[in-house]
Design an enzyme around this catalytic site. Sequence first.
Site, PDB file in Angstrom:
ATOM      1  N   SER B  19       0.827  -1.205   0.000  1.00  0.00           N
ATOM      2  CA  SER B  19       0.000   0.000   0.000  1.00  0.00           C
ATOM      3  C   SER B  19       0.867   1.262   0.000  1.00  0.00           C
ATOM      4  O   SER B  19       1.896   1.324   0.657  1.00  0.00           O
ATOM      5  CB  SER B  19      -0.872  -0.023   1.253  1.00  0.00           C
ATOM      6  OG  SER B  19      -1.629   1.150   1.317  1.00  0.00           O
ATOM      7  N   GLY B  44      -3.715   3.615   1.128  1.00  0.00           N
ATOM      8  CA  GLY B  44      -4.388   3.750   2.419  1.00  0.00           C
ATOM      9  C   GLY B  44      -5.619   4.645   2.303  1.00  0.00           C
ATOM     10  O   GLY B  44      -5.528   5.756   1.784  1.00  0.00           O
ATOM     11  N   ASN B  97      -6.203  -1.006   1.858  1.00  0.00           N
ATOM     12  CA  ASN B  97      -5.552  -0.645   3.111  1.00  0.00           C
ATOM     13  C   ASN B  97      -6.436   0.405   3.787  1.00  0.00           C
ATOM     14  O   ASN B  97      -6.757   1.422   3.193  1.00  0.00           O
ATOM     15  CB  ASN B  97      -4.157  -0.089   2.806  1.00  0.00           C
ATOM     16  CG  ASN B  97      -3.412   0.344   4.045  1.00  0.00           C
ATOM     17  OD1 ASN B  97      -3.704   1.388   4.624  1.00  0.00           O
ATOM     18  ND2 ASN B  97      -2.433  -0.437   4.450  1.00  0.00           N
ATOM     19  N   CYS B 128       0.785   3.675  10.476  1.00  0.00           N
ATOM     20  CA  CYS B 128       1.319   4.785   9.689  1.00  0.00           C
ATOM     21  C   CYS B 128       2.048   5.751  10.613  1.00  0.00           C
ATOM     22  O   CYS B 128       1.451   6.289  11.540  1.00  0.00           O
ATOM     23  CB  CYS B 128       0.225   5.528   8.934  1.00  0.00           C
ATOM     24  SG  CYS B 128       0.920   6.910   8.000  1.00  0.00           S
ATOM     25  N   ASN B 190       5.666  -2.068   8.430  1.00  0.00           N
ATOM     26  CA  ASN B 190       5.481  -0.720   7.895  1.00  0.00           C
ATOM     27  C   ASN B 190       6.837  -0.016   8.017  1.00  0.00           C
ATOM     28  O   ASN B 190       7.828  -0.619   8.423  1.00  0.00           O
ATOM     29  CB  ASN B 190       4.375   0.004   8.670  1.00  0.00           C
ATOM     30  CG  ASN B 190       3.731   1.116   7.842  1.00  0.00           C
ATOM     31  OD1 ASN B 190       4.415   1.833   7.110  1.00  0.00           O
ATOM     32  ND2 ASN B 190       2.425   1.271   7.960  1.00  0.00           N
ATOM     33  N   THR B 191       6.890   1.257   7.692  1.00  0.00           N
ATOM     34  CA  THR B 191       8.189   1.945   7.664  1.00  0.00           C
ATOM     35  C   THR B 191       8.733   2.179   9.074  1.00  0.00           C
ATOM     36  O   THR B 191       7.988   2.268  10.044  1.00  0.00           O
ATOM     37  CB  THR B 191       8.061   3.296   6.953  1.00  0.00           C
ATOM     38  OG1 THR B 191       7.009   4.039   7.575  1.00  0.00           O
ATOM     39  CG2 THR B 191       7.755   3.124   5.477  1.00  0.00           C
ATOM     40  N   GLY B 242      11.773  -3.597   1.957  1.00  0.00           N
ATOM     41  CA  GLY B 242      12.999  -3.605   1.166  1.00  0.00           C
ATOM     42  C   GLY B 242      13.123  -4.701   0.133  1.00  0.00           C
ATOM     43  O   GLY B 242      14.226  -4.968  -0.350  1.00  0.00           O
ATOM     44  N   GLY B 263       7.288  -2.864  -2.239  1.00  0.00           N
ATOM     45  CA  GLY B 263       6.923  -1.456  -2.054  1.00  0.00           C
ATOM     46  C   GLY B 263       7.814  -0.512  -2.822  1.00  0.00           C
ATOM     47  O   GLY B 263       7.642  -0.316  -4.029  1.00  0.00           O
ATOM     48  N   THR B 264       8.795   0.043  -2.131  1.00  0.00           N
ATOM     49  CA  THR B 264       9.661   1.068  -2.707  1.00  0.00           C
ATOM     50  C   THR B 264      10.267   0.658  -4.048  1.00  0.00           C
ATOM     51  O   THR B 264      10.466   1.498  -4.927  1.00  0.00           O
ATOM     52  CB  THR B 264      10.771   1.406  -1.684  1.00  0.00           C
ATOM     53  OG1 THR B 264      10.132   1.813  -0.468  1.00  0.00           O
ATOM     54  CG2 THR B 264      11.680   2.514  -2.173  1.00  0.00           C
TER      55      THR B 264
END
Lengths: 256, 299
Positions: B19, B44, B97, B128, B190-191, B242, B263-264
């Site tokens: 997401s 999200g 999400n 988040c 999550n981050t 990652g 993701g990224t």
Amino acid sequence: MKKYITDFTIIEKHIFNENYFSLTLQHPQHLPEIEAGQFVEVYIPDNKEVLLRRPISIHDVDRDANTIKLLIQKVGKGTSTLASMHEGDILNLVYPLGHGFSQQGNNPLLVGGGAGIAPLLYLSKCLKAKGITPTILLGGRTEKLIPSREEFKPFGTLALATEDGSIGEKGLVTQHPLFQGSYDHIYTCGPTPMMKAVARYAMAKGIPCEVSLENLMACGIGACLCCVVDSDQGHKCVCKEGPVFNANQLTTWINN
Amino acid sequence: MLQTKIHNLVLKNPVMTASGTFGYGEEFADFIDLNRLGAIIVKGTTGERRQGNPYPRMAETPAGMLNAVGLQNVGVETFCNEVYHRIKHLDTNVIVNVSGSSIEEYCKTAAMIDALDNIPAIELNISCPNVKKGGMGFGTDPAMAAQVVSEVRKIYHKTLIVKLTPNVTSVVEIAKAVEAAGADSVSLINTLLGMAIDVERQRPCLSTITGGLSGPAVKPIAVRMVWQVAHAVKIPVIGLGGIGSAADALEFLMAGARAVQVGTANFIDPTVTMKIIDGLGDYCNRHGIKDINEIIGII
């Protein structure tokens, strides 16, 4: 407009000075449709310090040679890696991205500053092809910060302004006598204070104006929502809804 | 060979998109066949439209990036009335999400998504780091995490995935709490909360000062957390953090993830998910693996 991910070959590298260079990139087949004002996301190879692609304006397109030219200012790790590349090297591009200039107006003015002159070359070429001769006003702090200016000459009336007077009129582009001519459309790309000044002038005079923004970006395709500008209709992605915006969509940004 | 299951969800392969990195999928349709994905987890979504945080929202860091987008999204009503109809025909699992600032907001959004026939699951984002109210606040306290999950569980009837934050002392404790509260699966990480400073301008790189770190830099932390959680809960774990190659995805699968999210890496190569799916197939062929589930959790 359909987007692609493609390996291009660097067929020409031209170094203007320690700040600026250009790369001419050849596509293996025919280029897809590309609008003046669109940009590419360049993968930076072989540099572990660089993770993300770098967004770079399309400076010129040659449909016969299947080439795209990028005018690049060395500003950081990504562009320095590009500066170290050679003819024959491969660059992977995601392109063509964003919305370009409208190409409206029969007597348009193009105002560029520094690296912001990049998308205006292909714009002037496209206008010329439509039989329109734009006035092209390019500026920089000093002469060497207006690279590739000679390339604009065939496509319009070229005028220059430098803050130190090393070439053209001394002063800002907005102080150049040609700036206050009677135009029916203004296109601008360059440093934010310059674009805001140009847009404020155009709006005060009621001249339609398009500005091309450059924000920090990750994806370039409207997925990450990192590159937003605070438009009059809320946050807009510069990569997808721009990079070219009508000034009247950005009145708050322009007047701040 | 690559088919896997998360609760009632059958995935063609274990590769999902994370997401906030894949828009609504449409942004990538020029580059890949979206129907090949195991699942797409869309942006999200909150009870109301959100503008997110001011620019600048992104900073590149060594082998990673910080973001502080702050859940900019169209809001659940626009999602249901407009976006959903553009993506509901995709032949993959489209998962929403769901984020919020209050339990009521989470429940309102989850209930509206529950009514959409072609959305088989939600991923409840209690992690988040970039919103002032709610978000990670729900995900850092086991009791609050359990409370929001149990309230959403009452009104949401399909597969409920809960996305966990790594910004806690014990991610295992949070995972067990949400499992007990009725989650069908957990996704992590999550981050990671991070920060970067532009020393020339003597200012933080992000408008919010701190933001969420993602990208290759976080992968070893994510693999460790997935391994810890997979050994502690019975519900399936979805691993992310990652992932940029099939080898990365395999690390998560071997650590115990039943599926992974990319993701990224989508920002760097919009076709990366296809390369990962192909790479997983090649790996299975090379190692004589008939079913990807054979290697899940072997570590």
